[in-house]
Design a protein around this motif. Sequence first.
Motif, short mmCIF file in Angstrom:
data_model
loop_
_atom_site.label_atom_id
_atom_site.label_comp_id
_atom_site.label_asym_id
_atom_site.label_seq_id
_atom_site.Cartn_x
_atom_site.Cartn_y
_atom_site.Cartn_z
N TRP A 245 -11.60 7.33 -8.13
CA TRP A 245 -12.30 6.34 -7.49
C TRP A 245 -13.06 5.33 -7.76
O TRP A 245 -13.12 4.28 -7.18
CB TRP A 245 -13.35 7.19 -6.20
CG TRP A 245 -12.63 8.00 -5.30
CD1 TRP A 245 -12.51 9.41 -5.45
CD2 TRP A 245 -11.70 7.75 -4.24
NE1 TRP A 245 -11.41 9.98 -4.32
CE2 TRP A 245 -11.01 8.85 -3.75
CE3 TRP A 245 -11.33 6.43 -3.55
CZ2 TRP A 245 -10.31 8.71 -2.56
CZ3 TRP A 245 -10.60 6.47 -2.54
CH2 TRP A 245 -10.09 7.45 -2.12
N ALA B 272 0.74 -1.34 0.11
CA ALA B 272 -0.06 0.09 0.04
C ALA B 272 0.89 1.33 -0.07
O ALA B 272 0.62 2.13 -0.79
CB ALA B 272 -0.94 0.07 1.18
N VAL C 67 -5.31 1.50 -2.40
CA VAL C 67 -6.31 1.05 -1.89
C VAL C 67 -6.94 -0.24 -2.04
O VAL C 67 -7.26 -0.85 -1.05
CB VAL C 67 -7.75 2.14 -2.71
CG1 VAL C 67 -9.11 1.50 -2.21
CG2 VAL C 67 -7.51 3.75 -2.39
N GLY C 68 -6.45 -0.71 -3.12
CA GLY C 68 -6.37 -2.36 -3.12
C GLY C 68 -5.64 -2.91 -2.27
O GLY C 68 -6.30 -4.27 -1.67
N LYS D 43 -10.22 -1.58 -7.65
CA LYS D 43 -9.14 -2.34 -7.13
C LYS D 43 -9.39 -2.88 -5.83
O LYS D 43 -9.05 -3.89 -5.34
CB LYS D 43 -7.93 -1.50 -7.11
CG LYS D 43 -7.53 -0.98 -8.35
CD LYS D 43 -6.84 -2.39 -9.13
CE LYS D 43 -5.54 -2.56 -8.66
NZ LYS D 43 -4.74 -3.64 -9.62
N PHE D 44 -9.81 -1.90 -4.88
CA PHE D 44 -10.35 -2.45 -3.46
C PHE D 44 -11.16 -3.74 -3.31
O PHE D 44 -11.05 -4.53 -2.21
CB PHE D 44 -11.24 -1.35 -2.76
CG PHE D 44 -11.42 -1.58 -1.33
CD1 PHE D 44 -10.44 -1.41 -0.30
CD2 PHE D 44 -12.76 -1.89 -1.00
CE1 PHE D 44 -10.71 -1.72 0.98
CE2 PHE D 44 -13.00 -2.23 0.23
CZ PHE D 44 -11.88 -2.12 1.19
N PHE E 208 -5.04 -2.07 0.72
CA PHE E 208 -5.70 -1.81 1.98
C PHE E 208 -6.78 -2.97 2.23
O PHE E 208 -6.98 -3.58 3.20
CB PHE E 208 -6.62 -0.36 2.17
CG PHE E 208 -5.51 0.66 2.47
CD1 PHE E 208 -4.59 0.40 3.33
CD2 PHE E 208 -5.72 1.85 1.81
CE1 PHE E 208 -3.74 1.41 3.86
CE2 PHE E 208 -4.69 2.84 2.38
CZ PHE E 208 -3.71 2.72 3.26
N GLY E 209 -7.51 -3.12 1.00
CA GLY E 209 -8.44 -4.35 1.08
C GLY E 209 -7.81 -5.63 1.11
O GLY E 209 -8.49 -6.58 1.69
N LEU F 29 -11.68 2.10 -5.99
CA LEU F 29 -12.59 1.18 -5.32
C LEU F 29 -12.91 -0.27 -6.01
O LEU F 29 -13.22 -1.10 -5.57
CB LEU F 29 -14.03 1.85 -5.13
CG LEU F 29 -14.16 3.17 -4.15
CD1 LEU F 29 -15.25 3.82 -4.11
CD2 LEU F 29 -13.65 2.62 -2.85
#
Length: 432
Positions: free
Chosen positions: A236, A70, A374-375, A242-243, A377-378, A240
């Motif tokens: 986003w 990240a 962001v991905g 990617k998240f 973090f997921g 998102l």
Amino acid sequence: MGAETGGAIKAGDKVGRYRWVVVALLFAATAINYIDRQMIGVLKPTLAAEFHWSETDFAGIVFWFQVAYAIGYLSFGKVVDALGARLGYTIAIVIWTISHMAHGFATGMISFALARFGLGIGESGNFPAGIRAVTDWFPQKERAFAIGVFNAGANVGAIITPLLVPLLVLWFDWRMAFFVTGLFGIIWLAVWWMVYRHPTEHARVTPGELAWIRQDPADPVEKIGWGRLLTVKETWAYALGKFMIDPIWWFFLFWLPGYLFDRYDLDLKTFGLPLAAIYLISDLGSVAGGWLSSKLIKGGRTPNFARKVTMLICAICVLPIWFVQGIDNVWMAVLVIGLATAAHQAFSANLYTLPSDVFPRGAVGSVVGIGGTVGAFGGMGMALFAGYILDATHSYEVLFAICASAYLLALLVVHVLSPRLAPVRIEDVSQR
């Protein structure tokens, strides 16, 4: 790197193919990236037995890789935008190769976590640098296919790892396996430094090929900061997406070897072929996903239609994995899991093109970096959740249900936030 001006393709110009040599280099780097990344998953049963790790312990080691990924993804997006693909890739592979070989000296959870952290920092540069190289070397109509081809290197790496690493462990030991595979990165770096240049500076690029590469409208010269990009809904849409899908791929990469071990009573000598078969199927999906959307665009469809229809087909193909734990035959399970991983790669190849579809070149690396962060973090959340669920229930049912539903949700988010995939007008975004 400044903005490029558009190029005109004149009658009689011969369009060369040197840009595909660049894709071959990106393919090789991505394969090496995934060999280094996946080794911890392939060696999980061996290392867990030696160091007495629980599922939660293993999840903790994966978690620190995700934390570094990240941090590094966001940083490398800016590095690549500032320095270009050639130097950005060099920095990335030096860091990840040193960190990969450091695994061979690890003696427990802390030293493994430190090595994984360094690996995450370095490996996070692979896709920002690779996508920047594709953006520099390909017109919009070819980018999804080019990204699909080099992204297929991930699956080749994932195929090679379960076939090669057990042999290295049996011939030597698991520590030597890290040292031997680390040589791949050193060799690649030497070739990259000798071969790669920007197309406007490369002696092997013909005028016809340069015109082909530069056929799209010119980008604005203005540099775009993170603050402004974070106010754009298209940023986003990508982030998102990617998240939602990146954690699924991390789950496949790090937990599938253990799943095959446990569910089908395999061992270090027998699980390699089923796992390699899954990623061989994935390879076909990566190329097919990029090919389909590129073909639709060349046939006159808009990038919006081509990307999203392809992604919808992929999302539907993932759904059967919900029921895979009930399949008793290992090769039937391989087909279902392989279909899901192939669909992921095809979906991902198209999602990766969205920044270059809607943002100017000067912002692509940064947007890719934001999305990768962001991905990651997921992925951090998925790692901890997977460890908890497996220790608590000893069942993969909940995890496979999440895998099955993630892609339809990701596509919905992308469509809601960017219904037309229209090019972003940065000049209309307020200064931040």
